[in-house]
Design a protein around this motif. Sequence first.
Motif, PDB file in Angstrom:
ATOM      1  N   THR A  42      85.257 -49.876 -62.764  1.00  0.00           N
ATOM      2  CA  THR A  42      85.523 -49.673 -61.343  1.00  0.00           C
ATOM      3  C   THR A  42      85.893 -50.986 -60.672  1.00  0.00           C
ATOM      4  O   THR A  42      86.866 -51.054 -59.909  1.00  0.00           O
ATOM      5  CB  THR A  42      84.292 -49.051 -60.654  1.00  0.00           C
ATOM      6  OG1 THR A  42      83.931 -47.843 -61.340  1.00  0.00           O
ATOM      7  CG2 THR A  42      84.569 -48.748 -59.200  1.00  0.00           C
ATOM      8  N   VAL A 109      88.956 -47.251 -54.509  1.00  0.00           N
ATOM      9  CA  VAL A 109      88.899 -46.811 -55.901  1.00  0.00           C
ATOM     10  C   VAL A 109      88.018 -45.567 -56.019  1.00  0.00           C
ATOM     11  O   VAL A 109      88.376 -44.583 -56.687  1.00  0.00           O
ATOM     12  CB  VAL A 109      88.369 -47.930 -56.813  1.00  0.00           C
ATOM     13  CG1 VAL A 109      88.223 -47.425 -58.254  1.00  0.00           C
ATOM     14  CG2 VAL A 109      89.294 -49.139 -56.780  1.00  0.00           C
ATOM     15  N   ASN A 110      86.856 -45.591 -55.368  1.00  0.00           N
ATOM     16  CA  ASN A 110      85.943 -44.449 -55.437  1.00  0.00           C
ATOM     17  C   ASN A 110      86.565 -43.189 -54.833  1.00  0.00           C
ATOM     18  O   ASN A 110      86.406 -42.085 -55.364  1.00  0.00           O
ATOM     19  CB  ASN A 110      84.638 -44.777 -54.714  1.00  0.00           C
ATOM     20  CG  ASN A 110      83.772 -45.760 -55.487  1.00  0.00           C
ATOM     21  OD1 ASN A 110      83.941 -45.925 -56.693  1.00  0.00           O
ATOM     22  ND2 ASN A 110      82.861 -46.423 -54.803  1.00  0.00           N
ATOM     23  N   ASN A 113      89.047 -41.678 -57.163  1.00  0.00           N
ATOM     24  CA  ASN A 113      88.322 -41.005 -58.230  1.00  0.00           C
ATOM     25  C   ASN A 113      87.846 -39.622 -57.785  1.00  0.00           C
ATOM     26  O   ASN A 113      88.005 -38.620 -58.501  1.00  0.00           O
ATOM     27  CB  ASN A 113      87.122 -41.864 -58.641  1.00  0.00           C
ATOM     28  CG  ASN A 113      86.781 -41.735 -60.104  1.00  0.00           C
ATOM     29  OD1 ASN A 113      87.489 -41.096 -60.877  1.00  0.00           O
ATOM     30  ND2 ASN A 113      85.684 -42.344 -60.504  1.00  0.00           N
ATOM     31  N   HIS A 117      89.034 -35.817 -59.034  1.00  0.00           N
ATOM     32  CA  HIS A 117      88.088 -34.808 -59.503  1.00  0.00           C
ATOM     33  C   HIS A 117      88.414 -33.441 -58.891  1.00  0.00           C
ATOM     34  O   HIS A 117      88.431 -32.421 -59.581  1.00  0.00           O
ATOM     35  CB  HIS A 117      86.671 -35.238 -59.136  1.00  0.00           C
ATOM     36  CG  HIS A 117      85.608 -34.493 -59.871  1.00  0.00           C
ATOM     37  ND1 HIS A 117      84.275 -34.521 -59.489  1.00  0.00           N
ATOM     38  CD2 HIS A 117      85.654 -33.677 -60.965  1.00  0.00           C
ATOM     39  CE1 HIS A 117      83.566 -33.782 -60.316  1.00  0.00           C
ATOM     40  NE2 HIS A 117      84.377 -33.265 -61.214  1.00  0.00           N
ATOM     41  N   PHE A 163      82.799 -39.290 -61.544  1.00  0.00           N
ATOM     42  CA  PHE A 163      83.939 -39.253 -60.632  1.00  0.00           C
ATOM     43  C   PHE A 163      83.595 -39.747 -59.229  1.00  0.00           C
ATOM     44  O   PHE A 163      84.438 -39.694 -58.339  1.00  0.00           O
ATOM     45  CB  PHE A 163      84.516 -37.839 -60.570  1.00  0.00           C
ATOM     46  CG  PHE A 163      85.372 -37.483 -61.747  1.00  0.00           C
ATOM     47  CD1 PHE A 163      86.690 -37.888 -61.817  1.00  0.00           C
ATOM     48  CD2 PHE A 163      84.857 -36.758 -62.807  1.00  0.00           C
ATOM     49  CE1 PHE A 163      87.479 -37.569 -62.905  1.00  0.00           C
ATOM     50  CE2 PHE A 163      85.637 -36.426 -63.903  1.00  0.00           C
ATOM     51  CZ  PHE A 163      86.957 -36.842 -63.963  1.00  0.00           C
ATOM     52  N   SER A 164      82.376 -40.223 -59.039  1.00  0.00           N
ATOM     53  CA  SER A 164      82.016 -40.886 -57.786  1.00  0.00           C
ATOM     54  C   SER A 164      81.884 -42.394 -57.970  1.00  0.00           C
ATOM     55  O   SER A 164      82.069 -43.149 -57.015  1.00  0.00           O
ATOM     56  CB  SER A 164      80.685 -40.341 -57.255  1.00  0.00           C
ATOM     57  OG  SER A 164      80.765 -38.971 -56.963  1.00  0.00           O
ATOM     58  N   TYR A 167      85.462 -45.424 -62.176  1.00  0.00           N
ATOM     59  CA  TYR A 167      86.900 -45.204 -62.326  1.00  0.00           C
ATOM     60  C   TYR A 167      87.349 -45.895 -63.597  1.00  0.00           C
ATOM     61  O   TYR A 167      87.194 -47.106 -63.749  1.00  0.00           O
ATOM     62  CB  TYR A 167      87.675 -45.741 -61.128  1.00  0.00           C
ATOM     63  CG  TYR A 167      89.146 -45.441 -61.215  1.00  0.00           C
ATOM     64  CD1 TYR A 167      89.645 -44.204 -60.806  1.00  0.00           C
ATOM     65  CD2 TYR A 167      90.036 -46.374 -61.724  1.00  0.00           C
ATOM     66  CE1 TYR A 167      90.992 -43.913 -60.889  1.00  0.00           C
ATOM     67  CE2 TYR A 167      91.391 -46.094 -61.809  1.00  0.00           C
ATOM     68  CZ  TYR A 167      91.855 -44.861 -61.394  1.00  0.00           C
ATOM     69  OH  TYR A 167      93.199 -44.571 -61.495  1.00  0.00           O
ATOM     70  N   ASP A 168      87.908 -45.123 -64.514  1.00  0.00           N
ATOM     71  CA  ASP A 168      88.192 -45.642 -65.850  1.00  0.00           C
ATOM     72  C   ASP A 168      89.419 -44.917 -66.389  1.00  0.00           C
ATOM     73  O   ASP A 168      89.855 -43.895 -65.834  1.00  0.00           O
ATOM     74  CB  ASP A 168      86.964 -45.369 -66.738  1.00  0.00           C
ATOM     75  CG  ASP A 168      87.088 -46.006 -68.111  1.00  0.00           C
ATOM     76  OD1 ASP A 168      87.905 -46.923 -68.267  1.00  0.00           O
ATOM     77  OD2 ASP A 168      86.370 -45.585 -69.028  1.00  0.00           O
ATOM     78  N   THR A 171      88.488 -41.222 -66.981  1.00  0.00           N
ATOM     79  CA  THR A 171      88.544 -40.296 -65.852  1.00  0.00           C
ATOM     80  C   THR A 171      89.965 -40.167 -65.304  1.00  0.00           C
ATOM     81  O   THR A 171      90.373 -39.086 -64.876  1.00  0.00           O
ATOM     82  CB  THR A 171      87.597 -40.754 -64.738  1.00  0.00           C
ATOM     83  OG1 THR A 171      87.912 -42.105 -64.358  1.00  0.00           O
ATOM     84  CG2 THR A 171      86.149 -40.707 -65.204  1.00  0.00           C
ATOM     85  N   ALA A 172      90.712 -41.260 -65.317  1.00  0.00           N
ATOM     86  CA  ALA A 172      92.058 -41.238 -64.736  1.00  0.00           C
ATOM     87  C   ALA A 172      93.019 -40.350 -65.523  1.00  0.00           C
ATOM     88  O   ALA A 172      93.905 -39.720 -64.942  1.00  0.00           O
ATOM     89  CB  ALA A 172      92.616 -42.661 -64.652  1.00  0.00           C
TER      90      ALA A 172
END
Length: 555
Positions: A42, A109-110, A113, A117, A163-164, A167-168, A171-172
Motif C-alpha cells: 500500500t 490508494v485505499n 482499492n 472491490h 480491499f480496505s 493495495y497490491d 487485489t488490483a
Amino acid sequence: MRSRNLIGGLVAFGVLVIWLYTFQQRLPYMGQIPVFDADVTTAAANMWARIWWDEGARNLLFATPRAPLSIETPTMELRGIYDSWPPGAFVIVYLAAMFFSIQPSIPLVNWINVTMHGLIALAAALAVFNLASMNRLGRVTSGLLALGVAFPILLSRGPIYAFSQIYDVVTAVLIFTAVFLLLEVLYYGARSQRDKWVITALQLTTIYLAFFVDWLSYTLFVFWLISRFAAGYAGVLEPMKLRRFFSLLSLPVSAFSIFLAWRFLAPGAQGAGASIKHLIRKILQRMNLTDESPITGFAKAFFEEMHEDYYSPHAFSLIAVSALVTVGLLIAAFRRARAPSERRSIFATMSFLLLITIPFYLHMIVLYQHTFIHRWAITKALFAYSMIPFALLPISVFVLVRQSNGQSKVPLPRSALAAVGLLLAGSSLFDAVSVTFYDSYAPRGRIDSNAYRMWDDIGRNTAYKDVVVSPILEANPISVQVGTAYKLVHHAGNFAEVDKVVARVCGDFNVVVALPKGSEPGEFASREPAHVIDTGRIRLLRFASYQGKAVDCPR
C-alpha cells in the motif's frame, strides 16, 4: 428484454447497497496504513505514484525506485529499482490522481482499492445473472443468484480487510479478471457475429492490460485458450484455427517482451543479463526453490488457515466438494442435452467453473512461497468461493431437474419448475448471507490513523535538500515507512552519527531531526535549530546548511 434489463439494474443496485453497507466497517480504516501488515504494498503504491507525479511518469518510463528523490539519493543508481512485478497496478493510482488532479496519498490508494472491490462484486454478479439466464432459470431467479454472490465477495472478513488496507498486484488484478470472466459469459450468450467481435475485442484488451498488473493473468489466458479449444472440439463454438491460435498467443508474448524491455531500459535498470538472472532467481524464490526466505507448512496454512481466516470455517472443503458435484452434474447435463443452445449454455457454465478455479489455484500453489508470505493472495479464491457453491451448483441442479422434467411422461407445469428455481436461488441466497456472519471482520489490524499522519507529516514538511534523521524512527528503502513519509529517515542518536549518515552528501543541504510526540531531543539539544515545526504528532528540528564531510564530492 425490458424486464431483463430491469432485473439486471436491480441486481446492480443491490450490489451497490451491499457495498455501501460495508462502509460502516471500512471508513475508520481509510485514512491509515495497515498497522500489522508486514508488506509494503500500500505504501509503495503511494510512493511510486507520487514519484511519477513529481518527476514525470514518461521521463522515468514508470520506473519503480526503492526510495523517493532526495539529496542523499540523487541518482537512480543510489535509489535502486524494484522490478519484480510490472508496474500496472500502481499506474492505476497515478492515473486516478491525474484524473482527479490530486496528489497521490494513502487515502487515495485505499479508496481505489475499495472501489475496485465493489466493481469486482458487480462484475461477478452480472456474470452469474447472465449465466443463469442462459440456462433458463428465469429473470427473478437469476437475479437472486446474482445478488447472492455479492455477499461473500463484499462481506467475507478477509476480502473486506484486504480491499480496505492492502493495495497490491493481487487485489488490483482481480478487477481485470472479473471483467474478463463477465465478457466470457456474454460471448457465449451473444447472438450475432458482430456482438462476438466487439466482446472479443473488449476481452482481449482487458486481459492485455492485466498482463502488466500480475502474472495471474498469463495463467488465466492459457486456460482460456484451452477452454476455447475444448469448445470447438465439443461443437459448441467454431473450431479455433492454428492461425487464430498463434495470433492470440502473440498477445502474452508481446506483453512479456514489453515488460522485459521495461526492466532493461528504465532509468536505473541493471542491464539485460543481470536483470534476467534476477528475474529467474525471483521466480525460483517464489516457488520456494532457493535458500532465500524458505517456508514450510504451506499445505496446512493454505488449505486450512488462510481459507478459514479470510472466508469461513471449512471454506476450502465447501469449494472443493461443491466444485466436484457441480462438474459431475454439468457433465451429465451436457451428455443429455441435444439442442445446440442448451449445449452451449451448459458448456459455458462448465468452462466458467474451470476458469474461476484452476488458473487461480494453480497460480497460488506454484508460487507458493509468495502465497504463504503474502497471505492476502488467498483473495484469488474469491470467485470460486462466492460463485461455485452459491450460484453454479444451484444452476447445475436446476438444469438437470429441467432436463429430467422435459423427458418425464408427466412433466411438472412451468410454474412448478419456476418454483424449484426460486427455492434453489432463495436457499443459496440465505446460505451466501449466512457465511458472512463472524465475530470480528478483520483477521488482523487495528485503527490508528495517527501512525499514517505522523509519517505523512514528515514528507509534507521536508524538501529535497533535507536529510531526515531520528533517534527513534527509521524509514529504509522499499519500506512501509518510506512509502508513507515519501522521505528516507535515517537512524541517528547524536550529531556524530549524523556526520556518518551525511558523509557522502554533496552540495548545500539541511539536517532535519524527527522527534515523535512525547520524545525528547536528547543530545540534539546541544545545538539550536534554525527552524522548528511541531504538528502535534511530530517535531521537526531543521539544522540549515549542515556541514558534512563531502566525501567523493566534486571540488
